[in-house]
Motif scaffolding. Structure first.
Motif, PDB file in Angstrom:
ATOM      1  N   MET A   1       0.845  -1.185   0.000  1.00 34.61           N
ATOM      2  CA  MET A   1       0.000   0.000   0.000  1.00 34.61           C
ATOM      3  C   MET A   1       0.883   1.238   0.000  1.00 34.61           C
ATOM      4  O   MET A   1       2.070   1.162   0.249  1.00 34.61           O
ATOM      5  N   TYR A   2       0.278   2.341  -0.238  1.00 35.38           N
ATOM      6  CA  TYR A   2       1.022   3.589  -0.384  1.00 35.38           C
ATOM      7  C   TYR A   2       0.642   4.584   0.700  1.00 35.38           C
ATOM      8  O   TYR A   2      -0.534   4.771   0.997  1.00 35.38           O
ATOM      9  N   ASP A   3       1.663   5.213   1.240  1.00 29.94           N
ATOM     10  CA  ASP A   3       1.434   6.223   2.265  1.00 29.94           C
ATOM     11  C   ASP A   3       0.842   7.481   1.657  1.00 29.94           C
ATOM     12  O   ASP A   3       1.081   7.806   0.489  1.00 29.94           O
ATOM     13  N   LEU A   4       0.119   8.201   2.488  1.00 33.05           N
ATOM     14  CA  LEU A   4      -0.394   9.506   2.113  1.00 33.05           C
ATOM     15  C   LEU A   4       0.736  10.514   2.291  1.00 33.05           C
ATOM     16  O   LEU A   4       1.425  10.498   3.313  1.00 33.05           O
ATOM     17  N   VAL A   5       0.958  11.368   1.299  1.00 35.34           N
ATOM     18  CA  VAL A   5       2.028  12.360   1.409  1.00 35.34           C
ATOM     19  C   VAL A   5       1.504  13.788   1.488  1.00 35.34           C
ATOM     20  O   VAL A   5       2.202  14.683   1.962  1.00 35.34           O
ATOM     21  N   GLU A   6       0.267  14.007   1.015  1.00 36.24           N
ATOM     22  CA  GLU A   6      -0.273  15.357   1.051  1.00 36.24           C
ATOM     23  C   GLU A   6      -1.800  15.317   1.050  1.00 36.24           C
ATOM     24  O   GLU A   6      -2.402  14.447   0.429  1.00 36.24           O
ATOM     25  N   ALA A   7      -2.385  16.267   1.736  1.00 30.46           N
ATOM     26  CA  ALA A   7      -3.842  16.423   1.748  1.00 30.46           C
ATOM     27  C   ALA A   7      -4.149  17.908   1.659  1.00 30.46           C
ATOM     28  O   ALA A   7      -3.551  18.718   2.369  1.00 30.46           O
ATOM     29  N   LYS A   8      -5.050  18.261   0.752  1.00 32.05           N
ATOM     30  CA  LYS A   8      -5.421  19.665   0.559  1.00 32.05           C
ATOM     31  C   LYS A   8      -6.927  19.799   0.735  1.00 32.05           C
ATOM     32  O   LYS A   8      -7.694  18.996   0.201  1.00 32.05           O
ATOM     33  N   TYR A   9      -7.323  20.839   1.466  1.00 26.18           N
ATOM     34  CA  TYR A   9      -8.735  21.106   1.667  1.00 26.18           C
ATOM     35  C   TYR A   9      -9.329  21.647   0.377  1.00 26.18           C
ATOM     36  O   TYR A   9      -8.763  22.549  -0.246  1.00 26.18           O
ATOM     37  N   GLU A  16      -8.410  16.768  -1.257  1.00 24.39           N
ATOM     38  CA  GLU A  16      -7.634  16.127  -2.313  1.00 24.39           C
ATOM     39  C   GLU A  16      -6.513  15.381  -1.614  1.00 24.39           C
ATOM     40  O   GLU A  16      -5.799  15.957  -0.789  1.00 24.39           O
ATOM     41  N   LEU A  17      -6.366  14.098  -1.921  1.00 24.36           N
ATOM     42  CA  LEU A  17      -5.360  13.252  -1.298  1.00 24.36           C
ATOM     43  C   LEU A  17      -4.328  12.831  -2.333  1.00 24.36           C
ATOM     44  O   LEU A  17      -4.687  12.430  -3.441  1.00 24.36           O
ATOM     45  N   ILE A  18      -3.059  12.919  -1.957  1.00 29.65           N
ATOM     46  CA  ILE A  18      -1.962  12.552  -2.851  1.00 29.65           C
ATOM     47  C   ILE A  18      -1.120  11.493  -2.143  1.00 29.65           C
ATOM     48  O   ILE A  18      -0.709  11.678  -0.992  1.00 29.65           O
ATOM     49  N   PHE A  19      -0.877  10.398  -2.851  1.00 32.57           N
ATOM     50  CA  PHE A  19      -0.161   9.261  -2.280  1.00 32.57           C
ATOM     51  C   PHE A  19       1.263   9.186  -2.820  1.00 32.57           C
ATOM     52  O   PHE A  19       1.586   9.780  -3.855  1.00 32.57           O
ATOM     53  N   GLU A  20       2.111   8.421  -2.134  1.00 28.41           N
ATOM     54  CA  GLU A  20       3.532   8.375  -2.470  1.00 28.41           C
ATOM     55  C   GLU A  20       3.816   7.836  -3.873  1.00 28.41           C
ATOM     56  O   GLU A  20       4.869   8.113  -4.431  1.00 28.41           O
ATOM     57  N   LEU A  45     -17.067  21.511  11.396  1.00 27.14           N
ATOM     58  CA  LEU A  45     -16.209  21.714  10.223  1.00 27.14           C
ATOM     59  C   LEU A  45     -14.865  22.337  10.604  1.00 27.14           C
ATOM     60  O   LEU A  45     -13.840  22.023   9.989  1.00 27.14           O
ATOM     61  N   THR A  46     -14.856  23.186  11.627  1.00 29.28           N
ATOM     62  CA  THR A  46     -13.586  23.782  12.076  1.00 29.28           C
ATOM     63  C   THR A  46     -12.648  22.685  12.556  1.00 29.28           C
ATOM     64  O   THR A  46     -11.454  22.693  12.247  1.00 29.28           O
ATOM     65  N   TYR A  47     -13.182  21.718  13.306  1.00 29.60           N
ATOM     66  CA  TYR A  47     -12.381  20.574  13.747  1.00 29.60           C
ATOM     67  C   TYR A  47     -11.854  19.813  12.526  1.00 29.60           C
ATOM     68  O   TYR A  47     -10.668  19.506  12.433  1.00 29.60           O
ATOM     69  N   PHE A  51      -7.000  18.995   9.992  1.00 23.91           N
ATOM     70  CA  PHE A  51      -6.291  17.767   9.623  1.00 23.91           C
ATOM     71  C   PHE A  51      -4.831  18.080   9.285  1.00 23.91           C
ATOM     72  O   PHE A  51      -4.470  19.215   8.980  1.00 23.91           O
ATOM     73  N   PHE A  52      -4.022  17.051   9.327  1.00 15.73           N
ATOM     74  CA  PHE A  52      -2.638  17.141   8.860  1.00 15.73           C
ATOM     75  C   PHE A  52      -2.181  15.744   8.467  1.00 15.73           C
ATOM     76  O   PHE A  52      -2.797  14.754   8.850  1.00 15.73           O
ATOM     77  N   VAL A  53      -1.120  15.681   7.688  1.00 14.59           N
ATOM     78  CA  VAL A  53      -0.544  14.395   7.309  1.00 14.59           C
ATOM     79  C   VAL A  53       0.667  14.146   8.194  1.00 14.59           C
ATOM     80  O   VAL A  53       1.585  14.968   8.250  1.00 14.59           O
ATOM     81  N   ASN A  54       0.646  13.023   8.901  1.00 11.57           N
ATOM     82  CA  ASN A  54       1.818  12.604   9.656  1.00 11.57           C
ATOM     83  C   ASN A  54       2.778  12.006   8.633  1.00 11.57           C
ATOM     84  O   ASN A  54       2.582  10.883   8.160  1.00 11.57           O
ATOM     85  N   LYS A  55       3.777  12.784   8.250  1.00 10.93           N
ATOM     86  CA  LYS A  55       4.693  12.383   7.168  1.00 10.93           C
ATOM     87  C   LYS A  55       5.492  11.135   7.532  1.00 10.93           C
ATOM     88  O   LYS A  55       5.860  10.353   6.667  1.00 10.93           O
ATOM     89  N   GLU A  56       5.755  10.946   8.818  1.00 14.65           N
ATOM     90  CA  GLU A  56       6.513   9.785   9.259  1.00 14.65           C
ATOM     91  C   GLU A  56       5.740   8.489   9.042  1.00 14.65           C
ATOM     92  O   GLU A  56       6.297   7.471   8.649  1.00 14.65           O
ATOM     93  N   LEU A  57       4.418   8.549   9.285  1.00 16.84           N
ATOM     94  CA  LEU A  57       3.579   7.358   9.177  1.00 16.84           C
ATOM     95  C   LEU A  57       2.755   7.301   7.895  1.00 16.84           C
ATOM     96  O   LEU A  57       2.166   6.276   7.587  1.00 16.84           O
ATOM     97  N   GLY A  58       2.648   8.437   7.168  1.00 12.84           N
ATOM     98  CA  GLY A  58       1.844   8.474   5.948  1.00 12.84           C
ATOM     99  C   GLY A  58       0.358   8.387   6.222  1.00 12.84           C
ATOM    100  O   GLY A  58      -0.392   7.801   5.446  1.00 12.84           O
ATOM    101  N   VAL A  59      -0.083   8.980   7.346  1.00 17.55           N
ATOM    102  CA  VAL A  59      -1.452   8.844   7.829  1.00 17.55           C
ATOM    103  C   VAL A  59      -2.106  10.222   7.924  1.00 17.55           C
ATOM    104  O   VAL A  59      -1.462  11.200   8.296  1.00 17.55           O
ATOM    105  N   LEU A  60      -3.404  10.283   7.622  1.00 16.68           N
ATOM    106  CA  LEU A  60      -4.185  11.504   7.795  1.00 16.68           C
ATOM    107  C   LEU A  60      -4.623  11.566   9.258  1.00 16.68           C
ATOM    108  O   LEU A  60      -5.214  10.613   9.773  1.00 16.68           O
ATOM    109  N   CYS A  61      -4.321  12.696   9.936  1.00 17.51           N
ATOM    110  CA  CYS A  61      -4.543  12.818  11.378  1.00 17.51           C
ATOM    111  C   CYS A  61      -5.232  14.122  11.736  1.00 17.51           C
ATOM    112  O   CYS A  61      -5.260  15.062  10.943  1.00 17.51           O
TER     113      CYS A  61
END
Length: 96
Positions: A1-9, A16-20, A45-47, A51-61
């Protein structure tokens, strides 16, 4: 599987999700917000926008520890099947 590298609102509950591997697509999290439980937090919606991408784990957090696995996001964004370890299916052997 591929890690998540970027997420844009994008808008609302859409990111928009971008994978490795370079694949990308949009994902609407509205059904998650309607699920309730831990995802009930998305009704704010503010919560959701924190979001952010944990670059170490490739996870949306999110800052309070909520996360969504890259395998699930990849499957739902690209349409590729989930890995067999997530579905409980036995892998099919291909004889060559």
């Amino acid at each position: 599987m591929y890690d998540l590298v970027e997420a844009k609102y994008i808008d609302g509950y859409t990111l928009e999700l971008i994978f490795e591997n370079g694949r990308k697509g949009t994902f609407d999290f509205t059904p998650y917000a309607k699920k309730g439980g831990v995802f009930g937090r998305f009704s704010d919606l503010t919560y959701f926008k924190n979001f952010f991408v944990n670059k170490e784990l490739g996870v949306l957090c999110w800052p309070d520890g909520l996360d969504i696995s890259p395998e699930t996001l990849y499957h739902k964004t690209t349409g590729d099947p989930l890995p067999t370890w997530m579905t409980g299916e036995k892998p099919t052997l291909v004889k060559g």
